[in-house]
Enzyme design. Structure first.
Site, PDB file in Angstrom:
ATOM      1  N   MET A  32       9.783  62.776 -37.897  1.00  0.00           N
ATOM      2  CA  MET A  32       9.704  64.219 -38.156  1.00  0.00           C
ATOM      3  C   MET A  32      10.006  64.989 -36.869  1.00  0.00           C
ATOM      4  O   MET A  32       9.650  66.171 -36.738  1.00  0.00           O
ATOM      5  CB  MET A  32       8.327  64.601 -38.702  1.00  0.00           C
ATOM      6  N   HIS A  36       8.473  61.344 -28.916  1.00  0.00           N
ATOM      7  CA  HIS A  36       7.813  60.884 -27.696  1.00  0.00           C
ATOM      8  C   HIS A  36       8.151  59.403 -27.506  1.00  0.00           C
ATOM      9  O   HIS A  36       8.885  58.815 -28.327  1.00  0.00           O
ATOM     10  CB  HIS A  36       6.295  61.122 -27.761  1.00  0.00           C
ATOM     11  N   HIS A  39       8.212  56.983 -30.516  1.00  0.00           N
ATOM     12  CA  HIS A  39       9.405  56.980 -31.366  1.00  0.00           C
ATOM     13  C   HIS A  39      10.548  56.220 -30.691  1.00  0.00           C
ATOM     14  O   HIS A  39      11.282  55.466 -31.334  1.00  0.00           O
ATOM     15  CB  HIS A  39       9.897  58.411 -31.633  1.00  0.00           C
ATOM     16  N   LYS A 151       1.156  52.997 -35.583  1.00  0.00           N
ATOM     17  CA  LYS A 151       0.231  54.111 -35.353  1.00  0.00           C
ATOM     18  C   LYS A 151      -0.221  54.705 -36.690  1.00  0.00           C
ATOM     19  O   LYS A 151      -1.380  55.043 -36.873  1.00  0.00           O
ATOM     20  CB  LYS A 151       0.938  55.155 -34.473  1.00  0.00           C
ATOM     21  N   ASP A 152       0.739  54.848 -37.620  1.00  0.00           N
ATOM     22  CA  ASP A 152       0.409  55.302 -38.981  1.00  0.00           C
ATOM     23  C   ASP A 152       0.293  54.059 -39.852  1.00  0.00           C
ATOM     24  O   ASP A 152       1.167  53.766 -40.675  1.00  0.00           O
ATOM     25  CB  ASP A 152       1.497  56.250 -39.492  1.00  0.00           C
ATOM     26  N   ALA A 178       2.421  53.044 -29.164  1.00  0.00           N
ATOM     27  CA  ALA A 178       2.550  53.348 -27.728  1.00  0.00           C
ATOM     28  C   ALA A 178       1.349  54.196 -27.320  1.00  0.00           C
ATOM     29  O   ALA A 178       0.908  55.070 -28.078  1.00  0.00           O
ATOM     30  CB  ALA A 178       3.846  54.118 -27.478  1.00  0.00           C
ATOM     31  N   LEU A 186      -0.016  57.728 -28.590  1.00  0.00           N
ATOM     32  CA  LEU A 186       0.938  58.838 -28.493  1.00  0.00           C
ATOM     33  C   LEU A 186       1.192  59.396 -29.886  1.00  0.00           C
ATOM     34  O   LEU A 186       1.340  58.643 -30.850  1.00  0.00           O
ATOM     35  CB  LEU A 186       2.256  58.364 -27.866  1.00  0.00           C
ATOM     36  N   SER A 188       2.898  63.204 -31.868  1.00  0.00           N
ATOM     37  CA  SER A 188       3.465  64.547 -31.700  1.00  0.00           C
ATOM     38  C   SER A 188       2.355  65.587 -31.715  1.00  0.00           C
ATOM     39  O   SER A 188       2.446  66.633 -31.081  1.00  0.00           O
ATOM     40  CB  SER A 188       4.459  64.837 -32.820  1.00  0.00           C
ATOM     41  N   ARG A 189       1.272  65.319 -32.455  1.00  0.00           N
ATOM     42  CA  ARG A 189       0.174  66.284 -32.581  1.00  0.00           C
ATOM     43  C   ARG A 189      -0.687  66.353 -31.318  1.00  0.00           C
ATOM     44  O   ARG A 189      -1.495  67.269 -31.189  1.00  0.00           O
ATOM     45  CB  ARG A 189      -0.682  65.965 -33.804  1.00  0.00           C
TER      46      ARG A 189
HETATM   47  O1  PAF Z   1       5.764  59.050 -39.830  1.00  0.00           O
HETATM   48  C1  PAF Z   1       6.464  60.077 -39.982  1.00  0.00           C
HETATM   49  O2  PAF Z   1       6.952  60.687 -39.052  1.00  0.00           O
HETATM   50  C2  PAF Z   1       6.713  60.587 -41.400  1.00  0.00           C
HETATM   51  O3  PAF Z   1       5.600  60.402 -42.218  1.00  0.00           O
HETATM   52  C3  PAF Z   1       7.972  59.978 -42.044  1.00  0.00           C
HETATM   53  C4  PAF Z   1       7.851  58.479 -42.231  1.00  0.00           C
HETATM   54  C5  PAF Z   1       9.195  60.288 -41.184  1.00  0.00           C
HETATM   55  C6  PAF Z   1       8.199  60.595 -43.434  1.00  0.00           C
HETATM   56  O4  PAF Z   1       8.333  61.978 -43.364  1.00  0.00           O
END
Ligand code: PAF
Length: 282
Positions: A32, A36, A39, A151-152, A178, A186, A188-189
């Protein structure tokens, strides 16, 4: 050389088809934006698995609840493109809202089970938004391999499930989280954190490490979860959405006693206006 950017599915498919016709494997890293080092490590990982790497930047409105930070989410395409190029990305797919959700769009993808607890409870509708956009992105790019951050972790498990269930011909790879030197994952938020909140934010991972050590020493899950939640509240976190040990695969609940199978400790807690999440293997 500046990174080529395409905004339509047709342009994207033409580029990817040309690479595939030349016998090249294609990797994909969906994001999204607000990139950082985490990614960029996913882009580098994709590079080890494929000759070409596509990244997408699309702030997907359907995975944000009305009270969440869709409008505030940081956006800087030029910066993202330069970082992606430096990490070895070949193409940026940055579609418009109308390209992703044209007039009359009516389909959603919902993954039962694994998307229901944890963030499924704390952020109703979030994983349907994620599963729908990721299904679209995977169909659009048609990569051989797609890389998502651990991370997610719940998101990664949701995506693994949907790719299996829908027979999508893509390999899903998880990339390690990371971290900053003090352990903060790390994200973005993290940009939302005030300077004085930054050391408190690091306590999330420190408390989790203490919990992991206790679990690995054979302490009961229920006692460790309760102590970790207390430690986070004492550190200054406001709302603690969860700090729970779950089955590493389907994220089902473990019994209250010692860990008896591959497990993951997952936590989400709010500090000021920033919601932080983290997870670690037990
Ligand atoms: O992890 C993310 O940045 C988002 O949830 C994704 C996988 C790009 C879907 O919008």
């Amino acid at each position: 050389m500046p990174l080529p950017i395409v905004r339509t599915v047709a342009e994207l498919r033409a580029r990817v088809a040309a690479w595939k016709a030349g016998g090249e494997r294609v990797g994909f890293v969906p994001t999204m934006g607000a990139l950082h080092e985490g990614h960029l490590s996913l882009v580098r990982l994709a590079r080890t698995r494929a000759q070409r790497v596509v990244a997408s930047v699309f702030v997907n409105p359907t995975q944000f609840a009305p009270n969440e930070d869709f409008d505030a989410y940081p956006r800087d395409e030029a910066r993202d493109a330069a970082l992606l190029a430096s990490a070895g990305c070949d193409l940026l797919f940055a579609p418009t809202l109308a390209e992703m959700y044209p007039e009359g769009f009516a389909t959603t993808v919902t993954v039962a089970g694994v998307s229901e607890p944890l963030d499924g409870q704390a952020r109703p509708g979030h994983f349907t938004g994620v599963a729908t956009v990721v299904t679209k992105l995977l169909n659009q790019v048609q990569a051989d391999v797609a890389v998502f951050g651990e991370k997610d972790y719940q998101q990664l498990q949701v995506i693994r499930r949907l790719v299996r269930d829908l027979d999508m011909p893509v390999e899903i790879v998880g990339g390690p989280t990371a971290r900053a030197d003090d352990g903060l994952a790390l994200s973005s938020r993290n940009a939302y954190l005030a300077a004085e909140e930054r050391p408190v934010a690091a306590r999330l991972n420190q408390v989790m490490r203490e919990a992991i050590a206790a679990l690995n020493a054979g302490e009961a899950v229920a006692a460790v979860e309760a102590r970790a939640a207390e430690a986070l509240a004492a550190a200054g976190f406001g709302r603690i959405d969860y700090v729970e040990v779950r089955d590493a695969g389907d994220l089902s609940r473990l019994g209250p006693g010692p860990v008896d199978r591959p497990a993951r400790l997952l936590a989400a807690a709010v500090l000021g206006r920033t919601r932080l999440i983290d997870n670690m293997a037990v």
